[in-house]
Design a protein around this motif. Structure first.
Motif: not given
Length: 306
Positions: A281-306
């Motif tokens: 992916v990084m090579e395809r888009i020429g990304a110099r870095e990736v920001v890593v997130s521990e927040h993901d689909i779980l947080d999205g699901i939690a937010l959908s409940l309110v």
């Protein structure tokens, strides 16, 4: 504050988040966040069915999570199931088992829905950084989701290049042979072509990487002595670091990967494929870095409940 419980059941792992969510601000305060490797997608790519032993591992984790949810007194629960359960002929067995244990029906969501949840969870706290549009890449066990957007997802695509699926499909050697690595890369490149038909991968200013393959590569790149979510979350891993870690993993045997301090035992056999996806992916888009997130689909699901 509303106390909610979110469960994400994927191809390789099942995860629980119990959190207090502020409906006004959307702030999510973790009370309990845990993950269990159950490999629900064991053999699904080949057989089209969920294996009995994979179902039992998953149900055992559900029983553990039910006790945690009861202990915290969560008011609302949402159970989302992704790639493996989308693909399986006998997914009704899975649905009945979950309902018996947790009292809710697992929602077997589409890849686009999965992508939207992942995007929301991953970017909510990043949006004040003025980083323009994001490309969120969620590398799962059975599929990988690509989402581009700013305040909301603008375009999304789910493609079948998860780390479990690719490993089961191609890897027979330890370490994987050059031919096996080439076969994985070919599948990934073809999937990226498909993703680019829908998602302008190269438009985004910031690449955000989610899920265990990405966080494990980040932990290795950071030289952590043990897995540390706080150190990994929002870390920026350069392309050169991802390439170095991937080359190391590709050349390592199962035992050598097992000896890496931050490596979860359930990722040892599939991390090579996951790292190869991130690198491609990084090579395809020429990304110099990736920001890593521990927040993901779980947080999205939690937010959908309110």
């Amino acid at each position: 504050m509303t106390r909610v419980a979110a469960i994400d059941c994927g191809t390789n792992s099942i995860r629980l988040l119990v959190a207090d969510v502020d409906p006004a601000s959307g702030e999510v305060t973790d009370l309990d966040r845990r993950m269990t490797i159950v490999r629900l997608g064991q053999g699904v790519d080949r057989t089209g069915r969920l294996a009995p032993e994979a179902l039992e591992r998953t149900f055992a984790a559900c029983r553990e999570y039910a006790a945690v949810i009861k202990e915290y007194g969560a008011e609302r629960l949402r159970f989302v199931a992704t790639s493996a359960s989308r693909d399986a002929e006998n997914r009704d067995d899975f649905v009945r088992g979950v309902m018996d244990i947790l009292g809710v029906e697992p929602e077997v969501i589409s890849g686009d829905q999965e992508a939207e949840f992942s995007f929301t969870g991953a970017t909510k706290e990043l949006k004040d950084a003025g980083a323009g549009e994001y490309l969120v890449v969620d590398i799962g066990g059975g599929s990988t989701e690509f989402v581009v957007g700013d305040l909301h997802a603008r375009a999304a695509r789910s493609v079948d290049i998860g780390c479990v699926r690719l490993t089961e499909r191609h890897v027979r050697s330890d370490p994987p042979s050059e031919a096996e690595v080439a076969a994985i890369r070919a599948d990934v490149e073809a999937a990226l072509d498909l993703a680019e038909e829908t998602v302008p991968l190269r438009d985004a200013e910031t690449l955000v990487g989610l899920a265990g393959s990405v966080t494990t590569v980040a932990a290795i790149a950071l030289g952590l002595a043990e897995y540390d979510s706080a150190a990994i979350h929002r870390s920026r891993i350069r392309y050169e670091q991802v390439a170095e870690v991937t080359a190391r993993l590709v050349a390592s045997s199962h035992d050598e990967r097992s000896a890496i301090p931050v490596m979860h035992p359930g990722r040892v056999d599939v991390i090579v494929s996951g790292a190869l996806v991130l690198l491609a992916v990084m090579e395809r888009i020429g990304a110099r870095e990736v920001v890593v997130s521990e927040h993901d689909i779980l947080d999205g699901i939690a937010l959908s409940l309110v």
